[in-house]
Enzyme design. Structure first.
Site, short mmCIF file in Angstrom:
data_model
loop_
_atom_site.label_atom_id
_atom_site.label_comp_id
_atom_site.label_asym_id
_atom_site.label_seq_id
_atom_site.Cartn_x
_atom_site.Cartn_y
_atom_site.Cartn_z
N GLU A 1 26.24 44.94 17.05
CA GLU A 1 25.63 43.64 16.79
C GLU A 1 26.25 42.94 15.58
OE1 GLU A 1 23.89 41.96 18.69
OE2 GLU A 1 23.30 43.46 20.17
N TYR B 1 18.48 37.06 14.14
CA TYR B 1 18.97 37.49 15.44
C TYR B 1 19.20 39.00 15.48
CZ TYR B 1 21.97 39.15 18.94
OH TYR B 1 22.47 39.95 19.93
N ASP C 1 20.00 33.89 20.25
CA ASP C 1 21.40 33.60 19.91
C ASP C 1 21.81 32.34 20.66
OD1 ASP C 1 21.51 34.48 22.51
OD2 ASP C 1 23.39 35.54 22.25
N CYS D 1 24.78 31.37 33.16
CA CYS D 1 24.33 30.13 32.53
C CYS D 1 25.32 29.78 31.41
CB CYS D 1 22.92 30.30 32.01
SG CYS D 1 22.07 28.75 31.61
N CYS E 1 24.75 28.08 38.88
CA CYS E 1 23.31 28.03 39.18
C CYS E 1 22.92 28.79 40.46
CB CYS E 1 22.84 26.59 39.24
SG CYS E 1 22.98 25.74 37.64
N CYS F 1 21.88 32.32 39.82
CA CYS F 1 20.91 32.56 38.75
C CYS F 1 19.56 33.03 39.30
CB CYS F 1 20.71 31.28 37.94
SG CYS F 1 19.54 31.50 36.57
N CYS G 1 14.27 26.42 37.10
CA CYS G 1 15.04 25.74 36.05
C CYS G 1 14.86 24.23 36.13
CB CYS G 1 16.52 26.09 36.18
SG CYS G 1 17.52 25.36 34.87
#
Length: 372
Positions: free
Chosen positions: A57, A139, A157, A209, A216, A219, A225
């Site tokens: 991270e 984060y 994020d 995304c 799309c 997704c 959405c």
DNA sequence: TATCCGTGGGT
DNA sequence: TACCCAAGGAT
């Protein structure tokens, strides 16, 4: 707390709108999760090593997965535990980090490792305690809590901001929209499998995304959405305009001793490329201003190269004029400069801007020969 | 809140 | 070419 009546927002989801189902995203993740060196497979009962999660991270802050992978492998192999990293000399850690950028991360990482190692070698399983460690912000604290300890923390994020902005058709521009996007993300964070969910939202943002040309149809939340319904997905999130990037110029010296040693210096601990090894040279000034013409760090037959090193930092572009010389065994550096053996190996331990200059200069210096 | 802080890949 | 952008944090 009593709910105060709220002014309806034009871009808020209507109360009856279908709420995106975290389980649908988890089902997608079970199928589509990327295999990453620091990641355990989706649904695995065993949690990943908190040290590996933390290390990944830190490296992933503002840095792409592809760039991080080789550095992560090198670090985890060379320093397999937080105690071993904590015991490493700082210059070795900085040299191993060279090329990855944002070098304050490396120093904060080492500070953090030493704090954790001194406290017994275990990372705290608590978001607030993680947040108190150097280099760990909102984060990263949430990411470690969720991924390493399966705590229902909300990770926010750039991916999550984009996914939320689209899912709820939030049209107000970043960065002002951040608090609202965070609240929307928090409202979706599930109690079940929060670690996999956190990684799933980020994977969704990274692979489906995406900033441009979102996929799309692929997704798992396509039916939920709001931006997709409105035909806005590719336009969100909106962003406030940014400043133009200035251009600076400077001079660097590439000195090669006959035995192959390279003339280097250690940069000041703070600021740009802080604490890293670099090339001696002058100040970097705005291109419109007169060039700083510094004295050589050591006497010699310094010659200006035709080629210049160009590099783009986050907030300015830089062009470096290169002055190169072959130096005799008697050469004595001044002003903090020093010789380091094996010029080609050292180049790999330099920030990229200096590595570029060395790579431009070395072939000419080696071709010129010692007697030039 | 705004600025500073790297780098490499995509478009 | 120029710009965008990335699993942000510190100040």
């Amino acid at each position: 707390m009593a709910e105060a009546p709220q002014e309806p927002r034009p871009d808020a989801p209507c109360p009856d709108a279908p709420r995106p189902d975290p389980a649908a995203l988890l089902a997608w993740y079970d199928r589509a999760a990327r295999r990453l060196p620091w990641r355990t497979p989706p649904g695995a009962a065993a949690r990943p090593d908190p040290y590996a999660v933390w290390l990944s991270e830190i490296m992933l802050q503002q840095t792409t997965v592809a760039a991080v992978i080789p550095y992560f492998q090198t670090f985890i192999r060379r320093w397999p535990t937080v105690a071993e990293l904590a015991a490493a000399p700082e210059d070795q850690v900085m040299a191993a980090w060279a090329g990855l950028g944002y070098y304050a991360r490396a120093r904060n990482m080492l500070r953090c490792a030493r704090i954790v190692a001194a406290a017994g070698g275990r990372f705290p399983a608590d978001e607030a305690a993680l947040r108190a460690l150097p280099g760990i912000g909102p984060y990263t604290a949430a990411a470690i809590a969720a991924i390493a300890f399966d705590i229902p923390a909300t990770v926010v994020d750039g991916n999550v901001e984009r996914v939320m902005a689209r899912l709820f058709a939030a049209t107000d521009p970043l960065p002002a929209a951040k608090p609202r996007l965070r609240a929307l993300a928090a409202g979706l964070t599930p109690a079940r499998r929060p670690g996999d969910y956190a990684q799933a939202v980020m994977d969704l943002g990274a692979t489906v995304c995406t900033p441009r040309k979102p996929d799309c149809p692929a997704c798992p939340w396509r039916e939920d959405c709001a931006a997709r319904r409105l035909g806005l997905a590719a336009e969100l999130p909106r962003k406030a305009p940014r400043r133009a990037r200035p251009h600076r110029r400077g001079v660097v010296f590439v000195g090669l001793r006959e035995d192959g040693a390279l003339l280097l210096e250690t940069r000041p601990p703070e600021g740009l490329l802080g604490g890293m090894t670099g090339l001696p040279g002058g100040a970097w000034r705005e291109a419109a201003e007169p060039l700083d013409d510094p004295a050589p760090p050591c006497p010699g037959d310094w010659r200006r190269l035709t080629a210049e090193a160009r590099h783009v930092f986050t907030h300015f572009a830089l062009t470096l004029e290169i002055r190169a010389a072959r130096l005799g065994p008697e050469a004595a550096p001044e002003g903090g400069a020093f010789f380091a053996p094996d010029a080609r190996a050292r180049a790999a331990e330099l920030p990229t801007v200096f590595r570029k200059a060395v790579e431009l200069a070395l072939p000419e210096l080696e071709a010129a020969g010692p007697g030039r």
